[in-house]
Design a protein around this motif. Structure first.
Motif, short mmCIF file in Angstrom:
data_model
loop_
_atom_site.label_atom_id
_atom_site.label_comp_id
_atom_site.label_asym_id
_atom_site.label_seq_id
_atom_site.Cartn_x
_atom_site.Cartn_y
_atom_site.Cartn_z
N ARG A 39 -16.58 44.00 39.11
CA ARG A 39 -17.56 43.22 39.75
C ARG A 39 -18.95 43.62 39.97
N CYS A 40 -19.01 45.06 39.85
CA CYS A 40 -20.17 45.62 39.98
C CYS A 40 -20.87 46.36 39.03
N SER A 41 -20.16 46.95 37.92
CA SER A 41 -20.55 47.97 36.80
C SER A 41 -21.55 47.24 35.74
N GLN A 42 -21.67 45.87 35.94
CA GLN A 42 -22.51 45.16 34.77
C GLN A 42 -23.82 45.37 35.31
N CYS A 43 -24.01 45.60 36.72
CA CYS A 43 -25.43 45.66 37.40
C CYS A 43 -25.60 47.19 37.70
N HIS A 44 -24.54 47.82 38.35
CA HIS A 44 -24.78 49.04 39.01
C HIS A 44 -24.27 50.23 38.16
N GLY A 45 -25.01 51.48 38.32
CA GLY A 45 -24.22 52.75 37.71
C GLY A 45 -24.11 53.59 38.79
N LYS A 52 -29.41 46.94 36.12
CA LYS A 52 -29.66 45.41 36.38
C LYS A 52 -29.95 45.69 38.04
N GLY A 53 -29.51 46.70 38.67
CA GLY A 53 -29.44 46.94 39.98
C GLY A 53 -29.51 48.43 40.17
N PRO A 54 -30.12 48.70 41.64
CA PRO A 54 -30.25 50.32 41.86
C PRO A 54 -28.93 51.18 41.78
N GLU A 63 -30.63 54.87 53.23
CA GLU A 63 -31.39 53.82 53.80
C GLU A 63 -31.47 52.78 52.51
N SER A 64 -31.35 51.63 53.19
CA SER A 64 -31.60 50.50 52.16
C SER A 64 -32.83 50.34 51.41
N ALA A 65 -32.85 49.99 50.34
CA ALA A 65 -34.09 49.84 49.35
C ALA A 65 -35.01 51.02 49.31
N SER A 66 -34.02 52.06 49.01
CA SER A 66 -34.60 53.41 48.94
C SER A 66 -34.87 54.18 47.33
N GLY A 69 -38.19 53.97 42.17
CA GLY A 69 -38.47 53.34 40.82
C GLY A 69 -37.90 52.02 40.65
N TRP A 70 -37.12 51.64 41.71
CA TRP A 70 -36.48 50.25 41.64
C TRP A 70 -37.05 49.27 42.35
N ASP A 71 -37.56 48.06 41.84
CA ASP A 71 -38.34 47.09 42.28
C ASP A 71 -37.65 46.12 43.21
N VAL A 82 -29.46 50.75 57.23
CA VAL A 82 -28.82 51.79 56.55
C VAL A 82 -27.38 51.51 56.13
N TRP A 83 -27.12 51.80 55.07
CA TRP A 83 -25.88 51.41 54.27
C TRP A 83 -24.69 52.18 54.79
N THR A 84 -24.35 52.00 56.24
CA THR A 84 -23.21 52.20 56.87
C THR A 84 -21.99 51.57 56.35
N ASN A 87 -22.24 48.13 57.53
CA ASN A 87 -23.27 47.05 56.84
C ASN A 87 -22.76 46.78 55.35
N LEU A 88 -21.99 47.88 54.88
CA LEU A 88 -21.90 47.38 53.50
C LEU A 88 -20.81 46.35 53.28
N ARG A 89 -19.85 46.25 54.53
CA ARG A 89 -18.77 45.24 54.73
C ARG A 89 -19.40 43.99 54.98
N GLY A 101 -32.46 35.81 50.93
CA GLY A 101 -33.32 36.12 49.94
C GLY A 101 -33.10 37.28 48.98
N THR A 102 -32.02 37.95 49.33
CA THR A 102 -31.87 39.25 48.48
C THR A 102 -31.69 38.69 47.13
N ALA A 103 -32.16 39.77 46.17
CA ALA A 103 -32.15 39.39 44.45
C ALA A 103 -30.99 39.83 43.99
N ASN A 105 -27.52 38.84 42.92
CA ASN A 105 -26.82 37.69 42.36
C ASN A 105 -25.30 38.09 42.28
N PHE A 106 -24.72 38.03 43.49
CA PHE A 106 -23.39 38.16 43.50
C PHE A 106 -22.98 37.46 44.90
N GLY A 107 -21.94 36.46 44.76
CA GLY A 107 -21.34 35.51 45.80
C GLY A 107 -20.88 36.25 46.97
C1 HEC Z 1 -25.65 40.44 38.70
C2 HEC Z 1 -25.84 41.69 39.15
C3 HEC Z 1 -25.43 42.48 40.34
C4 HEC Z 1 -24.10 42.44 40.63
C5 HEC Z 1 -22.91 41.97 39.97
C6 HEC Z 1 -23.76 43.47 41.76
N1 HEC Z 1 -25.10 43.80 42.29
FE1 HEC Z 1 -25.62 44.91 43.86
N2 HEC Z 1 -27.50 44.68 43.70
C7 HEC Z 1 -28.10 43.93 42.69
C8 HEC Z 1 -29.54 43.86 42.73
C9 HEC Z 1 -30.72 43.05 41.81
C10 HEC Z 1 -29.87 44.35 43.66
C11 HEC Z 1 -31.20 44.56 44.39
C12 HEC Z 1 -31.30 43.35 45.46
C13 HEC Z 1 -32.73 43.16 46.31
O1 HEC Z 1 -33.77 43.83 45.91
O2 HEC Z 1 -32.63 42.25 47.01
C14 HEC Z 1 -28.65 45.07 44.64
C15 HEC Z 1 -28.53 45.92 45.55
C16 HEC Z 1 -27.18 46.36 46.02
C17 HEC Z 1 -27.27 47.14 47.30
C18 HEC Z 1 -28.32 47.84 48.17
C19 HEC Z 1 -28.94 48.96 47.33
C20 HEC Z 1 -30.01 49.43 48.08
O3 HEC Z 1 -30.61 50.76 47.57
O4 HEC Z 1 -30.39 49.30 49.08
C21 HEC Z 1 -25.77 47.46 47.31
C22 HEC Z 1 -25.23 48.30 48.29
C23 HEC Z 1 -25.04 46.94 46.27
N3 HEC Z 1 -26.03 46.23 45.42
C24 HEC Z 1 -23.87 46.92 46.02
C25 HEC Z 1 -23.15 46.25 45.29
C26 HEC Z 1 -21.41 46.13 44.91
C27 HEC Z 1 -20.76 47.17 45.61
C28 HEC Z 1 -21.42 45.41 43.80
C29 HEC Z 1 -20.03 45.00 43.50
C30 HEC Z 1 -19.16 44.32 44.39
C31 HEC Z 1 -22.54 44.76 43.31
N4 HEC Z 1 -23.55 45.40 44.00
C32 HEC Z 1 -22.71 43.73 42.47
C33 HEC Z 1 -27.65 43.37 41.42
C34 HEC Z 1 -26.15 43.20 41.36
#
Ligand code: HEC
Length: 128
Positions: A39-45, A52-54, A63-66, A69-71, A82-84, A87-89, A101-103, A105-107
């Motif tokens: 669910r996450c690794s296609q965007c996050h490392g 495709k995500g930070p 801290e959020s958005a920190s 180099g990530w836009d 803060v990602w406590t 907040n993560l829940r 309005g966050t970018a 794209n995860f339901g």
């Molecule tokens: C389709 C791509 C995508 C998927 C899937 C996705 N994310 Fe993200 N995630 C992003 C993007 C893009 C951002 C930056 C959002 C923004 O700037 O509003 C983000 C931001 C975050 C942040 C905040 C990071 C920060 O530095 O403040 C967390 C935490 C996070 N994602 C966790 C997850 C987790 C855990 C999953 C899986 C359950 C997940 N994401 C799935 C694209 C994705």
């Protein structure tokens, strides 16, 4: 025997001290890894690289958005949280509810709270 038990208790203490949730079992951790992968690794490392995500290594307590180099979206930059664990829940239940309005794209996990908590446990394991 007592000495052995004491040694085991002391070795485990740093992981237990201050924890407000029970430690994850190895099974939960493995499940969390599989959920992250799906669910996450296609965007996050977890390797300090933005895809495709930070990157998310070290996310607990960050801290959020920190990530440099990530836009980030204006919405997440303005949120200033803060990602406590709590907040993560909220975020992973439905990102748009916590930060409209966050970018990201995860339901969200919505009602799948077990999966949500396992993935958070997995992320904790990647926070030094
Ligand atoms: C389709 C791509 C995508 C998927 C899937 C996705 N994310 Fe993200 N995630 C992003 C993007 C893009 C951002 C930056 C959002 C923004 O700037 O509003 C983000 C931001 C975050 C942040 C905040 C990071 C920060 O530095 O403040 C967390 C935490 C996070 N994602 C966790 C997850 C987790 C855990 C999953 C899986 C359950 C997940 N994401 C799935 C694209 C994705």
């Amino acid at each position: 025997m007592t000495r052995l038990l004491l040694a085991i208790t002391l070795a485990a203490a740093p992981y237990l001290a201050g924890a407000d949730t029970p430690p994850l079992s190895a099974g939960d951790l493995a499940a969390g890894a599989a959920i992250f992968e799906r669910r996450c690794s296609q965007c996050h490392g977890l390797d300090g690289v933005n895809y495709k995500g930070p990157y998310l290594n070290g996310i607990l307590g960050r801290e959020s958005a920190s990530v440099p180099g990530w836009d980030y979206s204006p919405a997440l930059r303005a949120w200033q949280g803060v990602w406590t664990e709590d907040n993560l829940r909220l975020w992973l239940t439905k990102p748009q509810d916590l930060v409209p309005g966050t970018a990201m794209n995860f339901g969200g996990f919505r009602t799948r709270t077990e999966d949500r908590d396992r993935v958070i446990g997995f992320l904790m394991a990647h926070t030094p």
